[in-house]
Structure formats: structure tokens, C-alpha cells
Design an enzyme around this catalytic site. Structure first.
Site, PDB file in Angstrom:
ATOM      1  N   THR A   1       0.880  -1.177   0.000  1.00  0.00           N
ATOM      2  CA  THR A   1       0.000   0.000   0.000  1.00  0.00           C
ATOM      3  C   THR A   1       0.905   1.209   0.000  1.00  0.00           C
ATOM      4  OG1 THR A   1      -1.695  -1.115   1.320  1.00  0.00           O
ATOM      5  CG2 THR A   1      -1.685   1.275   1.443  1.00  0.00           C
TER       6      THR A   1
ATOM      7  N   ARG B   1     -13.549  -8.101  -1.184  1.00  0.00           N
ATOM      8  CA  ARG B   1     -12.945  -7.748   0.112  1.00  0.00           C
ATOM      9  C   ARG B   1     -12.369  -6.332   0.045  1.00  0.00           C
ATOM     10  NH1 ARG B   1      -7.599  -5.977   1.787  1.00  0.00           N
ATOM     11  NH2 ARG B   1      -7.334  -6.543   3.961  1.00  0.00           N
TER      12      ARG B   1
ATOM     13  N   GLY C   1     -10.168  -3.579   2.339  1.00  0.00           N
ATOM     14  CA  GLY C   1      -9.330  -3.484   3.538  1.00  0.00           C
ATOM     15  C   GLY C   1      -9.495  -2.159   4.248  1.00  0.00           C
ATOM     16  N   ASP C   2      -8.438  -1.768   4.943  1.00  0.00           N
ATOM     17  CA  ASP C   2      -8.484  -0.544   5.744  1.00  0.00           C
ATOM     18  C   ASP C   2      -8.217   0.722   4.928  1.00  0.00           C
ATOM     19  OD1 ASP C   2      -5.876  -1.495   5.285  1.00  0.00           O
ATOM     20  OD2 ASP C   2      -5.077  -0.364   6.975  1.00  0.00           O
TER      21      ASP C   2
ATOM     22  N   GLY D   1      -0.271  -2.414   5.758  1.00  0.00           N
ATOM     23  CA  GLY D   1      -0.210  -3.687   6.470  1.00  0.00           C
ATOM     24  C   GLY D   1      -1.587  -4.315   6.581  1.00  0.00           C
TER      25      GLY D   1
ATOM     26  N   GLY E   1      -5.063  -5.051   6.906  1.00  0.00           N
ATOM     27  CA  GLY E   1      -6.207  -4.150   6.957  1.00  0.00           C
ATOM     28  C   GLY E   1      -7.220  -4.526   8.026  1.00  0.00           C
TER      29      GLY E   1
HETATM   30  N1  ASP Z   1      -3.655  -2.420   4.099  1.00  0.00           N
HETATM   31  C1  ASP Z   1      -3.857  -3.127   2.872  1.00  0.00           C
HETATM   32  C2  ASP Z   1      -5.098  -3.950   2.960  1.00  0.00           C
HETATM   33  O1  ASP Z   1      -5.334  -4.572   3.978  1.00  0.00           O
HETATM   34  C3  ASP Z   1      -2.735  -4.014   2.458  1.00  0.00           C
HETATM   35  C4  ASP Z   1      -1.335  -3.586   2.772  1.00  0.00           C
HETATM   36  O2  ASP Z   1      -1.082  -2.488   3.169  1.00  0.00           O
HETATM   37  O3  ASP Z   1      -0.414  -4.379   2.594  1.00  0.00           O
HETATM   38  O4  ASP Z   1      -5.817  -4.014   2.002  1.00  0.00           O
END
Ligand code: ASP
Length: 339
Positions: free
Chosen positions: A199, A227, A229-230, A251, A253
Site C-alpha cells: 500500500t 474484500r 481493507g483498511d 499492512g 487491513g
Molecule cells: N492495508 C492493505 C489492505 O489490507 C494491504 C497492505 O497495506 O499491505 O488491504
């Protein structure tokens, strides 16, 4: 997974409160403060954002807004086919389709925009900005987000590169020996199908103290279709309060959504914590939630005083900063070390 704990985490978790308040002072000293030079411009990003902080700083120096700076900085990374966690060339979902998520916030108005599970459009950060500026809404997903992009003249394209298609195919073929997909003979089978994450988060403050932020991602590789994520969740993947500061994440999510991470970091800064302890304290909530076996997560933060920091749950992550004089890559603070 074995893990050792950073000295800072151990002390703050176990010592009496009188000692831990001393420790907070020690940790606050760890936050970096940009030189208060004539420009007072500052941009930070996740470790994959060196080009983004350079571009964002050039925009700020040319008189552009922090919003222009962070969005156009991130667009460079979204356009980069070699970054497999963002935009074009991002790793696809389990069906081999690239689905992108992004959010933006503009501090001076507190406005926010986001898109989720967006297909065929390589620059979700620009689209999130348009959701913020050209609708009465904050968050568009899926087909609706795509139709909104097309209405604004975005081009529909296949976001899969040859490299990302090959990686998805390998994952698909190696996933199970009980389905119909078979890896080619002689092909070296990896021990475990790899599901990388990636990300970009980018935050900027200008000479007036105005702050903006962006988070953009293709999400966890080979995710379930649909799906989200965050990254596009305002308060989790990104939060900006022009009076206090800004924070964003990369990271896992799901871990971040559960602690509403970026908002939590900003609230800790509002209470007086410097960026680094604010990020670490939020990561401790994740450790507590997962009872000692947390997935990795990183936070990036800057405050109104132009102090900045990044912290990761596990040792080894890096982040980027441009203080108006040069772009640098720095190690993130951390709580745990993988053995
Ligand atoms: N935060 C992102 C997600 O969960 C993925 C990532 O940052 O690696 O979609």
C-alpha cells in the site's frame, strides 16, 4: 511465529506508571522534527513512496496545495508497474481481477473521499479525490465507483501486467492438490503460496500548516473478490485533522479496522503524544487484540508542529520523508522482532 519484543515495548508494557511516564518522554524524543527552515514543508510516506515524496515536495515548492501534492505523488506509484501493491500492476484478487481501494482527506475543510473494490481504473487516489470534490458522498464502491470514474472521463484498462498475471497463476495452481489446476511440470513449486501486501500512504503539511493525506492499495494479494481493507476506510487507513495532524497505515487491513488505527493515532496526538508514541500505542492495541500473535501493521504520522514518525509492529519496515531539502528513507520504530 517466535517474536522478541523491543525494549521500548517491554518497558512500557511492564513497568509501573511512574516509570512509563518517563518512558513516554524518552519515546517522544524519538520523533523526528523537520528543520524549521523557510519552507516548513514536509511530506512523509510508506517505504515504497520515495518517488511520491519527491513529486509531492516539488508540487508544494511550486505553490501547489497539500492535496495536489499527496494525490499526484501517489499517482506516480499507482502508475508504476513494478509496485505490486498499488494501482497498475497491483496483485489481483483470487479470480485474477485487480481491485483497488483508496482514500483522501483534505485538512482545511475536513473533507474526505474514498473508493473501494474499484476495477479497471489505475488511479483510485484521483477518483477518491473526485468523490470528495464532485459528490455529496464520501465512499463509492465496485460498479458504482467504476461508473463514476467513466462519467469523469477515466479510461478503463486491464490493470494486470504479465508479471502480476504470472504470480496470480502460480498462486492459483499451487493453492490445492484437490482442485483442477495443475502447475506445469518441472516448475519449481514454492514452499508456500506467497500473498504479499502493499500500500502507499502519503501525508503532507505546508507552510500555512494545512495538511492532506492519501492511502492507495490493491489490497492483500489474491483476496476474496469484494474484500475491502483498511486503506479506503476513513479513520482506519487514513485520518487528517488540520488542527492536530494526520496518520495513515499499511499492512494488515483487518487488524487496523479493528482498532480504527489512523483516527486513534491522531487522537493520541490530540492528547499531547508525539507521532512516534502515538503510533506505538495504537500498535499495542493490535498486539492486545491478537493476544501475542498479531499480523504486521505500520502507521505513519505527522503533527501540526511538523514532528513526524512511522512505527511498525515488526522490526524491519522503512518509511520515506522529504523535509524540503532532500528525500530520505528511514527505519520505522517497532514493537516486536520476528525470530
Ligand atoms: N492495508 C492493505 C489492505 O489490507 C494491504 C497492505 O497495506 O499491505 O488491504
Amino acid at each position: 511465529m517466535g517474536a522478541t519484543i523491543s525494549r521500548r515495548f517491554l518497558l512500557s508494557s511492564t513497568l509501573a506508571s511512574s516509570i512509563s511516564s518517563l518512558l513516554e518522554l524518552d519515546m517522544m524524543g524519538q520523533s523526528q522534527s523537520a528543520p524549521q527552515g523557510p519552507s516548513q514543508l514536509l511530506v512523509i510516506s510508506s517505504g515504497n513512496g520515495i518517488k511520491a515524496v519527491e513529486k509531492a515536495m516539488a508540487i508544494l515548492k511550486a505553490g501547489g496545495s497539500t492535496l495536489d501534492a499527496v494525490v499526484e505523488g501517489v499517482v506516480l506509484v499507482e502508475d508504476d508497474p513494478e509496485d505490486d501493491g498499488v494501482g497498475y500492476g497491483g496483485l489481483p484478487n483470487a479470480d485474477g481481477e485487480v481491485e483497488l481501494d483508496a482514500s483522501v482527506m483534505y485538512g482545511p475543510t475536513g473533507a474526505a473521499g474514498a473508493v473501494g473494490a474499484l476495477r479497471y481504473i489505475r488511479n483510485p487516489s484521483r477518483l477518491a479525490r473526485l468523490v470528495m470534490e464532485r459528490t455529496n458522498r464520501v465512499f463509492l464502491v465496485g460498479e458504482g465507483a467504476l461508473q463514476f470514474a467513466l462519467a469523469h472521463g477515466f479510461h478503463k484498462e486491464d490493470l494486470l501486467t504479465e508479471k502480476s498475471r504470472q504470480r496470480w497463476l502460480q498462486w492459483k495452481e499451487e493453492l490445492s492438490d484437490k482442485d483442477d489446476w495443475v502447475a506445469p511440470p518441472k516448475k519449481e513449486i514454492s514452499q508456500k503460496p506467497e500473498r504479499p501486501q502493499g500500500t502507499i500512504n502519503c501525508l503532507a503539511i505546508d507552510a500555512q500548516g494545512d495538511i492532506s493525506g492519501v492511502t492507495s492499495t490493491s489490497g492483500i494479494a489474491f483476496k476474496m473478490p469484494g474484500r475491502v481493507g483498511d486503506s479506503p476506510i476513513i479513520g482506519a487507513g487514513l485520518y487528517v485533522d488540520n488542527k492536530v495532524g494526520a496518520a495513515g497505515s499499511t499492512g494488515n487491513g483487518e487488524a487496523n479496522i479493528r482498532v480504527v488505527g489512523a483516527h486513534t493515532v491522531v487522537e493520541f496526538m490530540r492528547q499531547g503524544m508525539a507521532p512516534e508514541p502515538a503510533c506505538l500505542e495504537t500498535l499495542r492495541r493490535v498486539v492486545n487484540l491478537y493476544k501475542g500473535n498479531p499480523p504486521n501493521l505500520s502507521f505513519y504520522a505527522l503533527n501540526k508542529k511538523r514532528e513526524f514518525a512511522a512505527a511498525s509492529l515488526f522490526k524491519g519496515a522503512k518509511y520515506c520523508v522529504h523535509d524540503g531539502t532532500r528525500a530520505m528513507i528511514r527505519p520505522c520504530a517497532w514493537l516486536l522482532e520476528k525470530k
